[in-house]
Motif scaffolding. Structure first.
Motif, PDB file in Angstrom:
ATOM      1  N   UNK A   1      -1.742   1.213 -14.434  1.00  0.00           N
ATOM      2  CA  UNK A   1      -2.866   1.437 -15.340  1.00  0.00           C
ATOM      3  C   UNK A   1      -2.656   0.671 -16.643  1.00  0.00           C
ATOM      4  N   UNK A   2      -1.404   0.672 -17.130  1.00  0.00           N
ATOM      5  CA  UNK A   2      -1.091   0.008 -18.399  1.00  0.00           C
ATOM      6  C   UNK A   2      -1.213  -1.504 -18.292  1.00  0.00           C
ATOM      7  N   UNK A   3      -0.738  -2.078 -17.188  1.00  0.00           N
ATOM      8  CA  UNK A   3      -0.658  -3.533 -17.071  1.00  0.00           C
ATOM      9  C   UNK A   3      -1.715  -4.125 -16.147  1.00  0.00           C
ATOM     10  N   UNK A   4      -1.827  -3.580 -14.932  1.00  0.00           N
ATOM     11  CA  UNK A   4      -2.710  -4.171 -13.940  1.00  0.00           C
ATOM     12  C   UNK A   4      -4.175  -4.107 -14.318  1.00  0.00           C
ATOM     13  N   UNK A   5      -4.633  -2.945 -14.789  1.00  0.00           N
ATOM     14  CA  UNK A   5      -6.037  -2.824 -15.145  1.00  0.00           C
ATOM     15  C   UNK A   5      -6.378  -3.696 -16.344  1.00  0.00           C
ATOM     16  N   UNK A   6      -5.433  -3.821 -17.275  1.00  0.00           N
ATOM     17  CA  UNK A   6      -5.649  -4.701 -18.419  1.00  0.00           C
ATOM     18  C   UNK A   6      -5.828  -6.149 -17.960  1.00  0.00           C
ATOM     19  N   UNK A   7      -5.005  -6.568 -16.992  1.00  0.00           N
ATOM     20  CA  UNK A   7      -5.112  -7.923 -16.462  1.00  0.00           C
ATOM     21  C   UNK A   7      -6.445  -8.134 -15.744  1.00  0.00           C
ATOM     22  N   UNK A   8      -6.897  -7.117 -14.995  1.00  0.00           N
ATOM     23  CA  UNK A   8      -8.160  -7.270 -14.276  1.00  0.00           C
ATOM     24  C   UNK A   8      -9.330  -7.382 -15.249  1.00  0.00           C
ATOM     25  N   UNK A   9      -9.288  -6.623 -16.333  1.00  0.00           N
ATOM     26  CA  UNK A   9     -10.357  -6.732 -17.328  1.00  0.00           C
ATOM     27  C   UNK A   9     -10.335  -8.102 -18.003  1.00  0.00           C
ATOM     28  N   UNK A  10      -9.141  -8.663 -18.184  1.00  0.00           N
ATOM     29  CA  UNK A  10      -9.017  -9.965 -18.833  1.00  0.00           C
ATOM     30  C   UNK A  10      -9.473 -11.095 -17.918  1.00  0.00           C
TER      31      UNK A  10
ATOM     32  N   UNK B   1       0.801  -1.217   0.000  1.00  0.00           N
ATOM     33  CA  UNK B   1       0.000   0.000   0.000  1.00  0.00           C
ATOM     34  C   UNK B   1       0.835   1.269   0.000  1.00  0.00           C
ATOM     35  N   UNK B   2       2.114   1.166   0.321  1.00  0.00           N
ATOM     36  CA  UNK B   2       2.959   2.356   0.463  1.00  0.00           C
ATOM     37  C   UNK B   2       3.596   2.686  -0.889  1.00  0.00           C
ATOM     38  N   UNK B   3       3.258   3.819  -1.483  1.00  0.00           N
ATOM     39  CA  UNK B   3       3.796   4.150  -2.805  1.00  0.00           C
ATOM     40  C   UNK B   3       5.272   4.514  -2.729  1.00  0.00           C
ATOM     41  N   UNK B   4       6.037   4.151  -3.753  1.00  0.00           N
ATOM     42  CA  UNK B   4       7.439   4.580  -3.804  1.00  0.00           C
ATOM     43  C   UNK B   4       7.529   6.050  -4.169  1.00  0.00           C
ATOM     44  N   UNK B   5       8.738   6.544  -4.230  1.00  0.00           N
ATOM     45  CA  UNK B   5       8.911   7.969  -4.515  1.00  0.00           C
ATOM     46  C   UNK B   5       8.443   8.311  -5.927  1.00  0.00           C
ATOM     47  N   UNK B   6       8.604   7.384  -6.862  1.00  0.00           N
ATOM     48  CA  UNK B   6       8.171   7.627  -8.241  1.00  0.00           C
ATOM     49  C   UNK B   6       6.696   7.253  -8.387  1.00  0.00           C
ATOM     50  N   UNK B   7       5.846   7.946  -7.643  1.00  0.00           N
ATOM     51  CA  UNK B   7       4.418   7.615  -7.586  1.00  0.00           C
ATOM     52  C   UNK B   7       3.775   7.642  -8.971  1.00  0.00           C
ATOM     53  N   UNK B   8       4.002   8.696  -9.729  1.00  0.00           N
ATOM     54  CA  UNK B   8       3.355   8.846 -11.028  1.00  0.00           C
ATOM     55  C   UNK B   8       3.725   7.709 -11.954  1.00  0.00           C
ATOM     56  N   UNK B   9       5.001   7.331 -11.949  1.00  0.00           N
ATOM     57  CA  UNK B   9       5.465   6.257 -12.817  1.00  0.00           C
ATOM     58  C   UNK B   9       4.793   4.939 -12.471  1.00  0.00           C
ATOM     59  N   UNK B  10       4.673   4.646 -11.170  1.00  0.00           N
ATOM     60  CA  UNK B  10       4.034   3.402 -10.726  1.00  0.00           C
ATOM     61  C   UNK B  10       2.574   3.369 -11.165  1.00  0.00           C
ATOM     62  N   UNK B  11       1.872   4.484 -11.032  1.00  0.00           N
ATOM     63  CA  UNK B  11       0.471   4.552 -11.442  1.00  0.00           C
ATOM     64  C   UNK B  11       0.343   4.290 -12.935  1.00  0.00           C
ATOM     65  N   UNK B  12       1.240   4.868 -13.738  1.00  0.00           N
ATOM     66  CA  UNK B  12       1.198   4.663 -15.185  1.00  0.00           C
ATOM     67  C   UNK B  12       1.390   3.194 -15.524  1.00  0.00           C
ATOM     68  N   UNK B  13       2.383   2.549 -14.888  1.00  0.00           N
ATOM     69  CA  UNK B  13       2.640   1.133 -15.145  1.00  0.00           C
ATOM     70  C   UNK B  13       1.450   0.288 -14.717  1.00  0.00           C
TER      71      UNK B  13
END
Length: 218
Positions: free
Chosen positions: A87-96, A73-85
């Motif tokens: 959204x690109x990968x995790x949400x696609x997997x959840x939809x699949x 639950x604890x975001x790393x310092x590169x928060x924006x980058x993690x969110x982008x990754x």
């Protein structure tokens, strides 16, 4: 009075409209995780959240057993980058996969990844005699997200674009992590996530989502 458009209809709140669209288009688990990550990110500006991250020294020697769970639950310092990754990968997997199966995979692979991270740190400390291995730290959604993606693509021969290159999907997360490591130093948590996803995807480690969360197996 509410502002009106040219047709005389009251205009909506653009921020509220954008949030409503995001809620409607984002799968349930992804919505919860991204909202939690944002809240913890804001909280990290006010309080020190290091007590929630996974550090082997404190987890093992101080018996702070919550760390393998709360570190996700604890975001790393590169928060924006993690969110982008994510959204690109995790949400696609959840939809699949669907939210239920995706959630069970994420929970189990997060625990596997963090357990392996702990075991690897202890092993390297014993082998090298260097206690700094026990101070290695991992946190955030990225390691377990990479584990889920690696598991799903473990035997895929499809190509996927990684910046300027095409990479086989079964190598995609490893190539991405290698690129992160070149830019910002070795990403041990992410490497552990890729490795555990590969082990599960190739049948080296087996588990049943149905037994984990009480769901019927397909």
């Amino acid at each position: 009075m509410h502002p009106s458009n040219a047709a005389g209809q009251p205009q909506g709140n653009p921020i509220l409209d954008a949030y409503t669209r995001w809620v409607e288009t984002t799968p349930y688990t992804s919505r919860i995780l991204l909202t939690s990550h944002f809240c913890f990110y804001v909280a990290s500006w006010l309080v020190n959240l290091d007590i929630l991250t996974l550090v082997p020294l404190f987890t093992v020697h101080s018996f702070e057993v919550w760390r393998p769970i709360t570190c996700v639950l604890v975001p790393p310092s590169l928060m924006t980058f993690v969110v982008v990754v994510y959204i690109h990968s995790g949400m696609q997997m959840e939809r699949t996969l669907g939210s239920a199966k995706f959630t069970s995979s994420l929970v189990v692979l997060a625990l596997y990844t963090n357990a392996f991270f702990l075991a690897a740190a202890i092993f390297l400390k014993v082998v090298t005699g260097d206690p700094s291995w026990l101070l290695a730290k991992t946190q955030g959604l990225l390691p377990c997200t990479l584990a889920v993606v690696t598991r799903m693509w473990a035997k895929s021969d499809n190509d996927r674009r990684l910046f300027f290159f095409n990479v086989k999907e079964r190598y995609y997360t490893f190539a991405m992590t290698a690129m992160f490591s070149i830019i910002g130093g070795v990403q041990w948590g992410e490497l552990c996530g890729c490795f555990m996803g590969w082990c599960v995807g190739n049948g080296v480690i087996k588990y049943s989502e149905g037994r984990v969360l009480g769901m019927a197996e397909e």
